[in-house]
Scaffold this active site. Structure first.
Site, PDB file in Angstrom:
ATOM      1  N   TYR A 160       9.582  15.062  -9.491  1.00 53.06           N
ATOM      2  CA  TYR A 160      10.087  14.125 -10.499  1.00 53.06           C
ATOM      3  C   TYR A 160      10.928  13.025  -9.840  1.00 53.06           C
ATOM      4  CZ  TYR A 160       8.752  17.677 -13.967  1.00 53.06           C
ATOM      5  OH  TYR A 160       8.074  18.579 -14.755  1.00 53.06           O
ATOM      6  N   LYS A 210       2.771  26.224  -3.224  1.00 51.39           N
ATOM      7  CA  LYS A 210       1.340  25.889  -3.228  1.00 51.39           C
ATOM      8  C   LYS A 210       1.012  25.265  -1.889  1.00 51.39           C
ATOM      9  CE  LYS A 210      -2.752  25.693  -5.110  1.00 51.39           C
ATOM     10  NZ  LYS A 210      -3.564  26.939  -5.176  1.00 51.39           N
ATOM     11  N   ASP A 243      -0.496  29.141  -8.890  1.00 50.46           N
ATOM     12  CA  ASP A 243      -1.566  29.533  -9.794  1.00 50.46           C
ATOM     13  C   ASP A 243      -1.605  31.056  -9.954  1.00 50.46           C
ATOM     14  OD1 ASP A 243      -2.219  29.552  -7.118  1.00 50.46           O
ATOM     15  OD2 ASP A 243      -4.208  28.668  -7.360  1.00 50.46           O
ATOM     16  N   ASP A 267       9.662  23.925 -14.090  1.00 49.32           N
ATOM     17  CA  ASP A 267       9.535  23.458 -15.466  1.00 49.32           C
ATOM     18  C   ASP A 267       8.404  24.205 -16.172  1.00 49.32           C
ATOM     19  OD1 ASP A 267       9.851  21.999 -17.766  1.00 49.32           O
ATOM     20  OD2 ASP A 267       9.234  20.083 -16.911  1.00 49.32           O
ATOM     21  N   ASP A 271       8.755  27.605 -19.191  1.00 47.05           N
ATOM     22  CA  ASP A 271       8.186  27.567 -20.534  1.00 47.05           C
ATOM     23  C   ASP A 271       7.150  28.670 -20.728  1.00 47.05           C
ATOM     24  OD1 ASP A 271       9.784  25.399 -20.898  1.00 47.05           O
ATOM     25  OD2 ASP A 271       8.201  24.017 -21.504  1.00 47.05           O
TER      26      ASP A 271
END
Length: 375
Positions: A160, A210, A243, A267, A271
């Protein structure tokens, strides 16, 4: 300054004569910057304040609230989510409590970069803390039993970043470039926070990565996690590609204790984990400046939920649990535990459930139940 009046009975009292002595204990007072924001933020913020005031009376804490109208509604009338000197106005508060931000009439990147991100970055709130717990009595979507973990998300850099741009708008060769920024300081401090937190829990950290596909930033992340880990010999750790981690979080959430992740990965994971624990309406969050050079900001995860705004049907648990995290940050550990215990009691011993949990209870019913439990 407000005082508590307490009756003290002397040790030599008799049934014939009771002498009462009154002594006055000053209450701790904290100034909180309230930003109710948009949608249900205006409904759950008063709920959290009611619980804070009730628990404060029990533990000798008083809260003074300064309310700010910074929101998408303000943007639509004044062209800015908050005033130019917004950070200066709230810089000296003990904490910031944010209800929710978002409105269909304002693009999400406008509302986010106009309010939340300037506060997070201006006040160096580099840890985003999101505890996830499946309370007994709450029907989660999975058959799995225990869900009790914390996502520690890097909060001010990573994916971000502000570096990038758009070129050739409207032409066939139009392009967009967004750069991810990972610094040694930024990664190390959030990883250290995660390992330190794990020491107070079950002693295990999982690093989200990743590095098999993202060739520069995530191998760098992995290297820094490996460098930090030896300083915490009492904490075990492993790493998972994002993943596979998402799949394992659904299939076996009980295996996780503390998950540390970059801004984007954290983030998404938080959630997902909140949904695994029954509802995003329950999930709390904190944006922390661990050094306490600036105020930290506390916000429920659920967002503004414009589809139910104004109906009085919002789940206030996320905001109330967020208030408990704020209490803990301010040093009131027992008060925070009392609030969390009240949440557990209501779910375990009552049938009260809001819409997101498959029930019909309204926001004010939940708040009344909390106040009854807290006495």
């Amino acid at each position: 300054m407000a005082k508590d009046r307490v009756t003290v009975l002397p040790p030599d009292m008799t049934n014939d004569l009771v002498v009462r002595y009154w002594w006055y204990r000053p209450m701790d007072t904290h100034r909180i910057a309230l930003i109710p924001g948009d949608g249900i933020g205006n409904e759950v913020t008063p709920a959290a304040c009611a619980v804070l005031d009730a628990i404060g009376r029990r533990h000798g804490v008083r809260f003074e609230y300064d309310t700010y109208d910074w929101s998408c509604a303000r943007y639509l009338t004044e062209g800015a989510m908050m005033p130019a000197d917004g950070l200066e106005r709230i810089r000296h508060h003990d904490a910031i409590f944010l209800g929710a931000v978002g409105d269909p009439a304002v693009a999400d990147h406008v509302s986010l970069w106009g309010l939340l991100i300037p506060i997070r970055r201006g006040f160096r709130q580099y840890v985003n803390l999101r505890p996830i717990r499946l309370f007994p009595g709450v029907q989660g979507p999975l058959k799995s039993g225990t869900v009790d973990l914390v996502v520690v998300r890097e909060n001010v850099e990573g994916e971000y970043s502000e570096i990038g741009g758009r070129m050739n708008r409207g032409f066939p060769e139009e392009m967009a470039v967004q750069e991810a920024v990972f610094t040694r300081t930024g990664v190390t401090r959030v990883v250290d926070y995660a390992f330190t937190l794990a020491r107070t829990r079950r002693g295990h950290v999982t690093s989200a990565t990743k590095s098999n596909g993202i060739v520069h930033t995530l191998p760098f992340w992995d290297e820094l996690v490996a460098e930090c880990a030896p300083a915490y010999p009492d904490v075990t750790w492993d790493q998972e590609h994002i993943d596979a981690l998402c799949a394992k979080l659904v299939l076996d959430p009980g295996r996780f204790d503390v998950i540390v992740a970059s801004n984007l990965f954290g983030d998404i994971l938080s959630d997902l984990a909140a949904a695994v624990a029954g509802s995003i309406g329950i999930a709390p969050a904190a944006n922390l400046n661990p050094e306490r050079e600036f105020p930290s900001m506390f916000e429920p995860v659920h967002g503004s939920a414009p589809d139910i705004a104004g109906l009085g049907a919002a789940n206030p648990v996320g905001a109330i649990w967020t208030a408990a995290i704020m209490l803990n940050h301010l040093g009131y550990v027992e008060a925070a535990a009392d609030v969390e215990d009240a949440i557990a009691t209501i779910f375990a011993k009552t049938s009260l459930r809001t819409r997101d949990l498959g029930g019909t209870a309204m926001t004010d019913e939940f708040v009344k139940a909390f106040l009854d439990v807290l006495g």
